[in-house]
Design a protein around this motif. Structure first.
Motif, PDB file in Angstrom:
ATOM      1  N   GLN A  53     -13.987  -6.267  19.625  1.00 14.87           N
ATOM      2  CA  GLN A  53     -13.863  -5.541  18.127  1.00 14.87           C
ATOM      3  C   GLN A  53     -15.220  -4.933  17.882  1.00 14.87           C
ATOM      4  O   GLN A  53     -16.310  -4.841  18.029  1.00 14.87           O
ATOM      5  N   SER A  55     -16.655  -3.036  14.304  1.00 15.00           N
ATOM      6  CA  SER A  55     -16.120  -3.031  12.759  1.00 15.00           C
ATOM      7  C   SER A  55     -17.238  -2.429  11.943  1.00 15.00           C
ATOM      8  O   SER A  55     -18.456  -2.483  12.368  1.00 15.00           O
ATOM      9  N   GLN A  57     -18.205  -2.177   7.151  1.00 13.06           N
ATOM     10  CA  GLN A  57     -17.835  -2.181   6.003  1.00 13.06           C
ATOM     11  C   GLN A  57     -19.073  -1.732   4.880  1.00 13.06           C
ATOM     12  O   GLN A  57     -20.078  -1.426   5.482  1.00 13.06           O
ATOM     13  N   ARG A  68     -14.767 -10.585  19.796  1.00 11.39           N
ATOM     14  CA  ARG A  68     -13.928 -11.185  18.821  1.00 11.39           C
ATOM     15  C   ARG A  68     -13.412 -12.765  19.219  1.00 11.39           C
ATOM     16  O   ARG A  68     -13.505 -13.788  18.613  1.00 11.39           O
ATOM     17  N   ALA A 218      -6.076  -6.506  12.841  1.00 11.68           N
ATOM     18  CA  ALA A 218      -7.076  -7.013  13.582  1.00 11.68           C
ATOM     19  C   ALA A 218      -7.586  -8.255  12.999  1.00 11.68           C
ATOM     20  O   ALA A 218      -8.059  -9.192  13.592  1.00 11.68           O
ATOM     21  N   GLU A 219      -7.408  -8.465  11.727  1.00  8.85           N
ATOM     22  CA  GLU A 219      -7.791  -9.897  11.167  1.00  8.85           C
ATOM     23  C   GLU A 219      -6.737 -10.246  10.322  1.00  8.85           C
ATOM     24  O   GLU A 219      -5.836  -9.502   9.705  1.00  8.85           O
ATOM     25  N   GLN A 411     -13.392  -1.738   4.637  1.00  5.38           N
ATOM     26  CA  GLN A 411     -13.673  -2.418   6.136  1.00  5.38           C
ATOM     27  C   GLN A 411     -12.782  -1.468   6.882  1.00  5.38           C
ATOM     28  O   GLN A 411     -11.632  -1.415   6.835  1.00  5.38           O
ATOM     29  N   PHE A 413     -11.831  -1.933  11.138  1.00  3.98           N
ATOM     30  CA  PHE A 413     -11.709  -2.698  12.615  1.00  3.98           C
ATOM     31  C   PHE A 413     -11.100  -2.040  13.523  1.00  3.98           C
ATOM     32  O   PHE A 413      -9.974  -1.292  13.444  1.00  3.98           O
ATOM     33  N   MET A 415      -9.993  -2.772  17.567  1.00  8.13           N
ATOM     34  CA  MET A 415      -9.762  -3.957  18.536  1.00  8.13           C
ATOM     35  C   MET A 415      -9.012  -3.551  19.662  1.00  8.13           C
ATOM     36  O   MET A 415      -8.078  -3.114  19.499  1.00  8.13           O
TER      37      MET A 415
END
Length: 420
Positions: A53, A55, A57, A68, A218-219, A411, A413, A415
């Motif tokens: 991943q 990322s 933010q 991850r 992704a999350e 944010q 991401f 991945m």
């Protein structure tokens, strides 16, 4: 020799060639085994989940590249009666490290500002909680002054700012290492119930309880990680049937690999219904017992649904409950989300998710005084490429976290995943 006399010889010699030209059954595909046999007693099934991943933010402005997940799993069944499972994640093996703290929010059970509270008492509190303060600012915007060197030199009230709602400490804290071992269990499997003991996930939040390999974004949603996605040591009884499934568990109420925890234990239950193919309705609950009024006790109630029909996926959940804080005060948190995804073409799947988390439905919490907690709404936009489903996929997710008082956070991401 007459030409007709040679006809039987010609037919005999041409028969194999004619048979070869006839269309027959297509050669069968070779199917590789997904399980390995163990003598004649059972089988084991290895598994792997790799996720890398990238990322970034905006609040705070940080970016990272990380492994991850690297989940290595092994499941087995012996004598068609005994089940075992182990799952480890080496990517979680982080060594304990010193982390700087600047302007740390005051915990709920920290000494309240007042004439009977001095700097040494405050210092002792934070040291007992693993924090070593190095200085305090005199007033906002000025440099800090050292803490007293001995407990025999009280210096009056602690220096506070922001109306006494935040301890402005500059210090360091030892962050504990994460546990590699995620799941370890053994079960007795029968046609009506699988009875297992060990460490495994608690059945709260559909997204939190489900596999990390099958996440649409992704999350997980903030509500799923706030109320679910937890593992603990305990005992469970569960079984899935054609139209329904159930799960009942009793847990220590502690954390990973902790043997016990004084006070309340945790009982959980989950019921799922599958009325038609692709449709799931579920309800779940959890309750602290033995000492339900102790600090850290909680109760949960959840409803969720999932409908997967054709290329369309709809999913949502709503969860809430009661928490008892260190002051024996009741908080009533809640959260949830609604999500939609659609497989367009060639494994391309756009998705959207809207959700919220409220730390206390009965009042507005002050994020400066309540461990940074604040009412939050979020919007997530995702674009996935899944050429072979969840076995291998690329995910791009944008999330906007909108808080009531704190600055919003954006944010992004990216991945990649490999899973079998």
């Amino acid at each position: 020799m007459h030409p007709l006399a040679s006809l039987p010889i010609i037919l005999f010699l041409s028969a194999p060639a004619a048979a070869a030209d006839k269309p027959g059954k297509a050669p069968e595909k070779t199917t590789l085994p997904t399980k390995l046999s163990v003598a004649d007693a059972g089988s084991i099934q290895p598994g792997l989940l790799l996720q890398g991943q990238v990322s970034t933010q905006t609040a705070p402005k940080v970016g990272s590249v990380r492994l991850r997940r690297m989940e290595l799993s092994l499941k087995g069944e012996f004598l068609k009666l005994i089940g075992v499972g182990v799952m480890v994640d080496p990517s979680r093996a982080l060594e304990a490290q010193k982390v700087a703290l600047d302007g740390m929010p005051a915990p709920e059970d920290a000494p309240a500002p007042g004439s009977d509270v001095n700097s040494w008492q405050t210092l002792s509190f934070f040291q007992a909680n693993g924090v070593t303060p190095t200085s305090t600012p005199g007033t906002p915007g000025t440099t800090g002054t050292p803490w007293p060197g001995t407990p025999t030199s009280p210096v009056g009230e602690p220096n506070l700012s922001d109306g006494g709602r935040r301890f402005q400490l500059v210090g360091v804290k030892d962050m504990p290492a994460m546990h590699m071992v995620q799941d370890v269990y053994m079960s007795i499997n029968t046609p009506v119930a699988d009875v297992g003991v060990g460490q495994f996930k608690m059945p709260l939040s559909m997204e939190g309880f489900g596999s990390s390999s099958k996440l649409v974004f992704a999350e997980r949603a903030p509500s799923s990680t706030t109320f679910g996605d937890r593992r603990d040591l305990g005992l469970r009884v569960s079984k899935n049937f054609k139209y329904a499934g159930y799960y009942v568990g009793v847990f220590n109420g502690a954390s990973l690999r902790e043997l016990d925890k004084a006070g309340a234990k945790y009982a959980t239950t989950r019921l799922e219904l599958y009325p038609v193919k692709g449709l799931t309705f579920a309800g779940a609950g959890a309750q602290s017992f033995l000492d339900p009024r102790s600090s850290g006790s909680s109760s949960r109630l959840e409803a969720d649904a999932r409908w997967e029909v054709g290329r369309l996926l709809l999913q949502g959940e709503l969860i809430g409950g009661r928490d008892v804080n260190s002051e024996r005060r009741d908080l009533y948190p809640a959260g949830g989300y609604a999500m939609a995804a659609f497989n367009v073409w060639g494994g391309i799947q756009p998705a959207m998710r809207l959700g919220f988390v409220d730390p206390n439905l009965l009042r507005d919490e002050d994020p400066a005084a309540e461990k940074g907690r604040d009412e939050m709404a979020h919007m997530d936009l995702g674009l996935n490429w899944m050429p072979v489903g969840h076995l291998a996929k690329l995910q791009l997710t944008y999330s906007r976290l909108q808080y009531q008082q704190r600055r919003p956070d954006n944010q992004v991401f990216a991945m990649g995943q490999l899973h079998f």
